[in-house]
Structure formats: structure tokens, C-alpha cells
Scaffold this motif. Structure first.
Motif, PDB file in Angstrom:
ATOM      1  N   GLY A  60       0.806  -1.222   0.000  1.00 51.24           N
ATOM      2  CA  GLY A  60       0.000   0.000   0.000  1.00 51.24           C
ATOM      3  C   GLY A  60       0.836   1.266   0.000  1.00 51.24           C
ATOM      4  O   GLY A  60       0.332   2.352  -0.310  1.00 51.24           O
ATOM      5  N   LEU A  61       2.105   1.133   0.353  1.00 50.87           N
ATOM      6  CA  LEU A  61       3.039   2.266   0.344  1.00 50.87           C
ATOM      7  C   LEU A  61       3.923   2.280  -0.904  1.00 50.87           C
ATOM      8  O   LEU A  61       4.554   3.295  -1.195  1.00 50.87           O
ATOM      9  CB  LEU A  61       3.945   2.199   1.578  1.00 50.87           C
ATOM     10  N   THR A  62       4.009   1.166  -1.610  1.00 50.52           N
ATOM     11  CA  THR A  62       4.981   1.043  -2.700  1.00 50.52           C
ATOM     12  C   THR A  62       4.353   0.613  -4.025  1.00 50.52           C
ATOM     13  O   THR A  62       4.152   1.431  -4.916  1.00 50.52           O
ATOM     14  CB  THR A  62       6.085   0.039  -2.297  1.00 50.52           C
ATOM     15  N   LEU A  63       4.059  -0.662  -4.149  1.00 52.24           N
ATOM     16  CA  LEU A  63       3.604  -1.230  -5.415  1.00 52.24           C
ATOM     17  C   LEU A  63       2.210  -0.755  -5.825  1.00 52.24           C
ATOM     18  O   LEU A  63       1.990  -0.376  -6.980  1.00 52.24           O
ATOM     19  CB  LEU A  63       3.640  -2.756  -5.354  1.00 52.24           C
ATOM     20  N   TYR A  64       1.261  -0.777  -4.893  1.00 51.68           N
ATOM     21  CA  TYR A  64      -0.121  -0.437  -5.265  1.00 51.68           C
ATOM     22  C   TYR A  64      -0.281   0.998  -5.774  1.00 51.68           C
ATOM     23  O   TYR A  64      -0.976   1.210  -6.766  1.00 51.68           O
ATOM     24  CB  TYR A  64      -1.078  -0.732  -4.118  1.00 51.68           C
TER      25      TYR A  64
END
Length: 195
Positions: free
Chosen positions: A130-134
Motif C-alpha cells: 500500500g506504500l509502494t507497489l499499489y
């Protein structure tokens, strides 16, 4: 607006989520909602519409100046209590989500806010995504950002322990492949040290 690759619309409460989903359907354009205070109530609507949600990490709190004798409505109390469970509910419903800082100023407070979502049922793996890939996927940048892969931009945060542990400290960051070390921590001034 019509030429935009996606509409970014505010929707914190359930009624707003429903309203913005209907508006987005009328506009016939890709849609991303942001706010998500009541995402725990709107996860099924978002899943049915296949619309991602950007979740504000500034969880609702009681107003500091509120008269202590005023009884708040049950829905307000419930929302304050359950808002951090929204990301976990979105994951269960199959809704893509990402966190954003929306008024949270200190990095330590961001970690505490994400930890609240973890404590409310979100896995650490999903929190990290939720902080990186999404976010990279939601904005169509996952071919360059969001995960560690050959050919992607090397922006990394290196900690001395678990990212979501309050005791973990930042060792260094890599920004576009260049290393940056944190500034040394300065001890707070005490009355004796100011003499």
C-alpha cells in the motif's frame, strides 16, 4: 477533465463513496477515489465498481476543543474506531488501495498510522504494498516504480529492523540509485543545557 487519464475524486464517507462511484460511471472515465475514512463500510461498493481507493493515513480523532460533556453520535464513535480497519476490508474485498499522508506531518506519525491499520487486521505485506507497489499500479507507473526489479528506478528505504516497528531506525535511503544518510538526531534541549 475529459482528457484526463483518470479522475481523482474525494470520498471519505460511505455516502460520498456511493455518490462518486455513480458520478464516475456517468463520466465513463477511469476513476480513483481518495479519502477512505469509511472504506470499511464501502469496500463492497468499490469492489463491485472495480475502483481503487487512496486511504488517508490521518485517522479521525476527537476534536481537542470539543466540550467533554457533548455526547458524540454512535456513528462518529464507530467511524473513529473502525477507520483503521478500512485497508484490511479493502484487501478482503479485492479492492486495490494505496496510502497517502493527507495532513500527517512527521515520518514517525506515518509509521504509527500504518501500524494502526496493521493492528486492525491489515497484513504487513499488504501495508508495504500500500506504500509502494499499489500506488505505482494505480497510477500506471509500475513499469518504473513500486518494486525492486531490474530496470526500475532504485528508490529504497533501508531500516535497521522492521519498517513498522517504532524502535527501528532509518539507516539510509537510495534515491535514483544515490545513497543518502539521515542527519544525526539532535537531543532535545534541557533547561541545564541552555545555561
Amino acid at each position: 477533465v475529459i482528457a484526463s487519464p483518470r479522475l481523482l475524486l474525494p470520498a471519505s464517507r460511505l455516502a460520498e463513496i456511493d455518490r462518486m462511484l455513480r458520478f464516475g460511471k456517468e463520466m465513463k472515465q477511469p476513476l480513483v477515489l481518495y479519502g477512505g475514512t469509511e472504506a470499511f463500510r464501502g469496500a463492497a461498493l468499490l469492489a463491485a465498481a472495480k475502483v481503487p481507493m487512496l486511504v488517508n493515513l490521518r485517522w479521525p480523532e476527537r476534536e481537542r476543543d470539543l466540550d467533554p460533556f457533548i455526547k458524540e453520535p454512535l456513528r462518529t464513535l464507530e467511524t473513529r474506531d473502525l477507520a483503521p480497519s478500512g485497508p484490511a476490508e479493502l484487501v478482503k474485498a479485492g479492492v486495490k488501495f494505496a496510502f497517502y499522508s493527507g495532513g500527517v506531518e512527521r515520518p514517525a506519525d506515518l509509521r504509527k498510522a500504518v501500524k494502526k491499520a496493521i493492528d486492525a487486521g491489515l497484513s504487513k505485506e499488504e501495508a508495504l504494498k500500500g506504500l509502494t507497489l499499489y500506488p505505482a499500479q494505480i497510477f500506471g507507473l509500475d513499469n518504473r516504480l513500486g518494486s525492486i526489479e531490474v530496470g526500475k528506478i532504485a528508490n529504497l528505504t533501508i531500516m535497521d529492523g522492521d519498517l513498522f516497528d517504532e524502535k527501528s531506525k532509518l539507516k539510509f535511503t537510495l534515491i535514483d540509485g544515490s545513497k543518502y544518510e539521515p542527519a544525526p538526531e539532535v537531543a532535545p534541549a534541557t533547561p541545564e543545557s541552555t545555561r
